[in-house]
Design a protein around this motif. Structure first.
Motif, mmCIF file in Angstrom:
data_model
loop_
_atom_site.group_PDB
_atom_site.id
_atom_site.type_symbol
_atom_site.label_atom_id
_atom_site.label_comp_id
_atom_site.label_asym_id
_atom_site.label_seq_id
_atom_site.Cartn_x
_atom_site.Cartn_y
_atom_site.Cartn_z
ATOM 1 N N ARG A 89 0.535 2.022 5.046
ATOM 2 C CA ARG A 89 -0.819 1.578 5.182
ATOM 3 C C ARG A 89 -1.408 1.591 3.437
ATOM 4 O O ARG A 89 -2.188 0.599 3.454
ATOM 5 N N ARG A 90 -0.971 2.432 2.911
ATOM 6 C CA ARG A 90 -1.284 2.611 1.591
ATOM 7 C C ARG A 90 -0.697 1.225 0.461
ATOM 8 O O ARG A 90 -1.368 0.909 -0.258
ATOM 9 N N GLU A 91 0.558 1.222 0.673
ATOM 10 C CA GLU A 91 1.353 0.139 -0.128
ATOM 11 C C GLU A 91 1.353 -1.145 0.252
ATOM 12 O O GLU A 91 1.486 -2.065 -0.447
ATOM 13 N N TYR A 92 1.353 -1.328 1.757
ATOM 14 C CA TYR A 92 1.427 -2.862 2.371
ATOM 15 C C TYR A 92 0.430 -2.795 3.458
ATOM 16 O O TYR A 92 0.646 -2.755 4.514
ATOM 17 N N PRO A 93 -0.879 -2.788 3.068
ATOM 18 C CA PRO A 93 -1.752 -2.761 4.068
ATOM 19 C C PRO A 93 -2.006 -4.005 5.097
ATOM 20 O O PRO A 93 -2.769 -3.625 6.124
ATOM 21 N N ALA B 295 1.624 6.391 6.626
ATOM 22 C CA ALA B 295 0.692 6.495 5.616
ATOM 23 C C ALA B 295 0.944 5.785 4.289
ATOM 24 O O ALA B 295 0.281 5.163 3.659
ATOM 25 N N ARG B 296 2.342 6.012 3.899
ATOM 26 C CA ARG B 296 2.691 4.989 2.738
ATOM 27 C C ARG B 296 2.721 3.562 3.029
ATOM 28 O O ARG B 296 2.294 2.932 2.137
ATOM 29 N N GLU C 228 4.361 10.190 7.774
ATOM 30 C CA GLU C 228 4.208 9.829 6.456
ATOM 31 C C GLU C 228 4.546 8.499 6.140
ATOM 32 O O GLU C 228 4.060 7.930 5.233
ATOM 33 N N MET D 193 -4.408 6.230 12.350
ATOM 34 C CA MET D 193 -4.396 6.010 10.981
ATOM 35 C C MET D 193 -3.678 4.577 11.027
ATOM 36 O O MET D 193 -3.636 4.022 9.838
#
Length: 465
Positions: free
Chosen positions: A74-78, A71-72, A68, A100
């Protein structure tokens, strides 16, 4: 702006086991800045507080799991790298993490040497990708700078350079200040990202009321306070930081491109691209100087080496438009040597030409560099005084008359000559609003001065209606 030393890579380590956290920190502390967190929530807070290059996280933790957290991130700090730690019983979760976007995984218990190798390899790949991205950006900047090649006027170089700089840095507000004389303040400007009202207010403040010293900006730097901020505040424009990029010619051109920013700080890659734009702009400026030097030779009088009548007419059109735009005044002096034909008849044309050349030097010392001095023809000279009303123009004309009267001119064979001049003065917009009107009235005023006895001055106000 001075280059800052490269900081060590920042690594955030997330594991609910204090022993594992200490082991990882001990393995990496010699070449990384390590912050340890006991849970994923603390890790996210650490990332919000300060950027990092790498997260190393256990997969199985209370609260948010490692999957989890990945996932966060990758979404917020790609752009952030991620390495997972897993026990032997959870290899499937590690494989899922790789799918992922995790960069690598390590089995627990972690071996220090293996961990250091994985982290060094991950950071090296990160540096390589960053360097490739930087090179692509710089190549794109170099390609974009080709737009400067056809620029043959200084104003165009600064305007195009400003557009390139804003586009290269993905910023939208900026302005350019530049000048063409050996003075420290600007006499021209370009604005981007401002309304017409804001641009007009900035021009009035930055160019006329509170001019910025352009010579004081000698290198690319990020400013958070100082004269530029004060002048902008005076114009009602706010900015947390300003990037100043000086552009210097080899001869007389000088100016600064300014980029305003409130939200996103300027980083080193942007400073590097700004240097590229500045370098190409300076090269274009050098070419423009050479072009204008060659062009100006066509506007220089061979005898006196001041401007000729052709240049005077173009300069007057430009200055009248400028005076009209800024609601300012300008004055025209028309002067003629008294009885100069006698000098040529008695001493010869060689001495006459020498006297004209010496007179042009005397006149140049009586006016400012921003004014235009030209030989109109024969023994007639014209001076355009910018931002000068009638009263001030009459004082300058009297200073010229007196200086010429007191000067000993070369008469050849060790002798000397005494010369005098008669002057006529006309002022925009008081006496006329066109080039033809001002020259005609100044000429008529000069002839009236001659008719009144020579060696005197007369304004267009004294002419009969």
């Amino acid at each position: 702006m001075t280059d800052q030393p490269t900081r060590p890579a920042r690594v955030v380590v997330v594991d609910d086991s204090r022993l594992e956290r200490e082991l990882v920190q001990d393995a990496l502390s010699s070449f990384c800045s390590v912050e340890t967190c006991a849970c994923a929530e603390d890790a996210l807070e650490a990332l919000r507080r300060e950027p990092a290059e790498l997260v190393i996280s256990d997969l199985n933790m209370p609260g948010l799991s490692g999957i989890e957290l990945l996932a966060r991130v990758r979404r917020e700090y790609p752009g952030l790298d991620f390495v997972v730690l897993t026990g032997s019983a959870t290899v499937e979760s590690a494989i899922e993490a790789l799918r992922m976007g995790a960069n690598d995984f390590l089995r627990k218990p972690v071996q220090k040497d293996e961990l250091a190798l994985v982290v060094e390899r991950t950071l090296a790949k990160r540096r390589l990708l960053a360097e490739n991205a930087r090179m692509r950006d710089e190549l794109a900047t170099v390609e974009a700078c080709r737009a400067l090649t056809p620029c043959l006027e200084a104003g165009e170089v600064y305007a195009v350079g400003l557009d390139l700089l804003l586009r290269t840095l993905s910023r939208w507000r900026g302005f350019a200040l530049f000048h063409r004389a050996s003075v420290s303040v600007s006499d021209a400007a370009a604005f981007r990202g401002f309304s017409e009202t804001e641009a007009s207010r900035m021009r009035q403040t930055l160019v006329h009321e509170k001019p910025v010293n352009l010579e004081g900006v000698t290198q690319i730097e990020i400013l958070t306070r100082g004269p530029a901020h004060d002048a902008l505040a005076e114009a009602g424009i706010g900015a947390q930081r300003v990037l100043a990029v000086p552009i210097r010619g080899r001869e007389i051109e000088a100016g600064v491109l300014w980029v305003l920013e409130d939200d996103r700080p300027f980083d080193e890659s942007e400073i590097s691209r700004a240097r590229i734009v500045a370098g190409h702009a300076e090269l274009a400026l050098h070419n423009a100087e050479r072009y204008n030097r060659a062009k100006e030779r066509a506007f220089i009088d061979d005898v006196t080496e001041v401007y000729n009548a052709r240049y005077l007419l173009a300069a007057m059109d430009h200055e009248i438009r400028r005076a009209e735009r800024y609601h300012s005044e300008l004055s025209v002096l028309f002067l003629d040597l008294d009885r100069f034909k006698l000098v040529n008849d008695r001493h010869g044309h060689l001495i006459g030409s020498r006297a004209l050349r010496q007179l042009s030097q005397v006149l140049a010392q009586c006016v400012r560099q921003v004014d235009t001095l030209a030989r109109y023809g024969g023994d007639e000279f014209t001076i355009v005084l910018v931002d000068t009303g009638l009263e001030a123009a009459l004082r300058i004309a009297e200073r010229i008359r007196r200086t010429v009267e007191e000067t000993l001119f070369d008469g050849g064979r060790g002798g000397s000559l005494r010369l005098t001049v008669s002057l006529g003065v006309a002022t925009y917009p008081q006496h006329g609003t066109t080039r033809e009107q001002l020259l005609d009235l100044a000429d008529k005023a000069m002839y009236r001065a001659k008719s009144l006895g020579r060696n005197r001055l007369c304004s267009a106000s004294e002419l009969s209606p």
